[in-house]
Design an enzyme around this catalytic site. Structure first.
Site, PDB file in Angstrom:
ATOM      1  N   SER A 259       0.824  -1.203   0.000  1.00 44.90           N
ATOM      2  CA  SER A 259       0.000   0.000   0.000  1.00 44.90           C
ATOM      3  C   SER A 259       0.861   1.258   0.000  1.00 44.90           C
ATOM      4  CB  SER A 259      -0.954  -0.071   1.183  1.00 44.90           C
ATOM      5  OG  SER A 259      -2.076   0.703   0.909  1.00 44.90           O
ATOM      6  N   HIS A 400      -7.700  -5.531  -0.069  1.00 45.68           N
ATOM      7  CA  HIS A 400      -6.466  -4.799   0.186  1.00 45.68           C
ATOM      8  C   HIS A 400      -5.784  -5.380   1.424  1.00 45.68           C
ATOM      9  CE1 HIS A 400      -4.134  -1.100  -0.169  1.00 45.68           C
ATOM     10  NE2 HIS A 400      -4.218  -0.951   1.142  1.00 45.68           N
TER      11      HIS A 400
HETATM   12  C1  GCU Z   1      -5.263   4.946   1.797  1.00 39.75           C
HETATM   13  C2  GCU Z   1      -4.652   5.727   0.669  1.00 39.75           C
HETATM   14  C3  GCU Z   1      -3.891   4.826  -0.294  1.00 39.75           C
HETATM   15  C4  GCU Z   1      -2.898   3.971   0.470  1.00 39.75           C
HETATM   16  C5  GCU Z   1      -3.615   3.242   1.572  1.00 39.75           C
HETATM   17  C6  GCU Z   1      -2.686   2.456   2.501  1.00 39.75           C
HETATM   18  O1  GCU Z   1      -6.269   4.126   1.319  1.00 39.75           O
HETATM   19  O2  GCU Z   1      -5.678   6.407   0.022  1.00 39.75           O
HETATM   20  O3  GCU Z   1      -3.200   5.585  -1.256  1.00 39.75           O
HETATM   21  O4  GCU Z   1      -2.245   3.107  -0.407  1.00 39.75           O
HETATM   22  O5  GCU Z   1      -4.278   4.161   2.408  1.00 39.75           O
HETATM   23  O6  GCU Z   1      -1.516   2.728   2.582  1.00 39.75           O
HETATM   24  O7  GCU Z   1      -3.212   1.597   3.204  1.00 39.75           O
END
Ligand code: GCU
Length: 421
Positions: A259, A400
């Protein structure tokens, strides 16, 4: 009102931090007809035809674009020293399968010091040097393993949300398949990313950035580094430490980031060639995904997160995805000829899995220059059909996250590059 409810549901479905907002596109038919900025044509309009032209002309040009317009400029760090203190060593970690070491990093500029805590696990029962995965964790080293000897790092107290079970010991073991990693002969080195730059507003004084000359003395420059720049710098400091470890094979260092850390891993890989395998998991906007698809998270959104992850100059591209003079395939291409793996999750629409695939796919021409193989088709593979070329990719079922499936594929990919340990 309907739009807001719709956005809320969509954000929930995206399986990521909840940000209800209108104007987020999840409709493939609304992806604009975009034209990607050229990978192999220089700013002067000359076509790049060889590795040496790529390395001498085009790669530096692109690196400068990402530096000045997106991730920020890493300042000269010659005034910063790092000392290491071995805090614990346990030859019987993971039920005897590994030796764990906890190493305190003490960063100093001569007047101010900050600490970070590294957890290193090295497989037992193997002789000689072993390859290693480097990666930040989100909730502290103690969250990655159920072991009461694992210490809380200093910045943990600053960022922890009181009473939140999500910060307890072992709460993220699911994201760290240590038994598999150690079982396959890899070492693993992890640090809490908050130790390097606390990802909570108002704590910049506790970040390594605050040690650098000029910090706080002047208004921020457009290319001033922020959190991602600092995280990338910190992962290179982990590599410096690993180079002092006799059991670690420094020619076989992989970086894995999930992420926001998937974004930072790509940036670290672009800056530091000692990362021979770069793995970006569910990195989305500002990571592997092409902004120009305007699907899922937008530049507007990712550049508004506080504390800032990107340099101030990046904000000028809010709502202007098509006008950016660069896009993320060009970042991925900066890894060549090293191996790069991009991983997506099908329900992680916020991160735009197709955009992540295409970011990697469109980096392929640079791999071809080196006689290497990238992604050969612009069509994504099916679920759980990983591609393991010099550019690798998989999309798995689910949300995710970092799962055991992901780690098994990361190791398959690293095995291919490094040879089985
Ligand atoms: C949020 C953000 C993303 C990121 C994510 C994370 O959702 O908008 O860009 O990748 O956090 O790091 O969990």
């Amino acid at each position: 009102m309907r739009t807001n409810v719709f956005s809320l549901v969509i954000c929930l479905l995206a399986g990521t931090t909840l940000y209800a907002q209108p104007n987020i596109n999840y409709d493939e038919s609304k992806v604009p007809d975009y034209v990607l900025p050229e990978l192999l044509v220089t700013s002067k309009g000359e076509t790049i035809r060889s590795v040496s032209e790529w390395e001498k002309i085009r790669r530096p040009e692109l690196l400068e674009l990402f530096t000045s317009q997106m991730y920020g400029r890493t300042p000269d760090d010659s005034g910063i020293t790092v000392r290491y203190e071995l805090v614990t060593e346990n030859p019987r970690a993971l039920g005897g399968k590994a030796t764990s070491k906890q190493v305190k990093f003490i960063f100093s500029n001569g007047t101010k010091e900050l600490e970070a805590l590294l957890l290193l696990l090295i497989p037992n029962g193997r002789t000689g040097k072993v390859p290693v995965f480097v990666g930040y964790n989100f909730k502290g080293n103690h969250s990655t393993l159920n072991d009461t000897t694992i210490l809380y790092s200093r910045n943990f107290a600053l960022v922890k949300e009181p009473g939140h079970p999500d910060w307890e010991r072992g709460c993220q073991t699911n994201r760290w398949s240590y038994d598999d990693i150690i079982g396959r002969g890899y070492a693993v080195a992890t640090m809490c990313y908050h130790d390097i730059f606390p990802d909570k507003p108002g704590l910049k004084d506790y970040s390594v950035v605050s040690l650098f000359k000029g910090y706080g003395d002047r208004p921020e420059a457009p290319d001033e580094w922020q959190a991602i720049g600092a995280w990338a710098w910190g992962s290179s400091r982990i590599v410096d430490y690993l180079a002092t470890e006799p059991r670690i094979d420094t020619d076989k260092i992989a970086i894995m980031g999930h992420s926001r850390q998937g974004k930072a891993a790509l940036w670290a890989g672009a800056l530091d060639p000692r990362f021979k395998v770069v793995i970006s998991n569910n990195s989305g906007e500002g990571g592997a995904a092409l902004s120009r698809r305007e699907y899922g998270e937008s530049i507007e959104r990712v550049s508004s997160i506080k504390p800032a992850w990107f340099c101030p100059a990046f904000n000028r591209y809010r709502g202007k995805e098509q006008e950016r003079p660069f896009d993320q395939h060009q970042l991925i291409a900066l890894m060549a000829p090293r191996a790069i793996y991009v991983a997506s999750a099908v329900e992680d629409r916020w991160a735009d899995p197709k955009g992540e695939y295409l970011g990697a796919y469109h980096a392929t021409p640079v791999y071809r220059l080196y006689g290497l193989t990238g992604l050969e088709s612009d069509q994504m593979p099916g679920l759980h059909e990983p591609i393991m070329n010099d550019i690798g990719y998989h999309i798995r079922k689910g949300k995710h996250d970092v799962t055991r499936y992901d780690w098994l594929r990361f190791m398959d990919f690293a095995d291919k590059r490094f040879g089985k340990p």
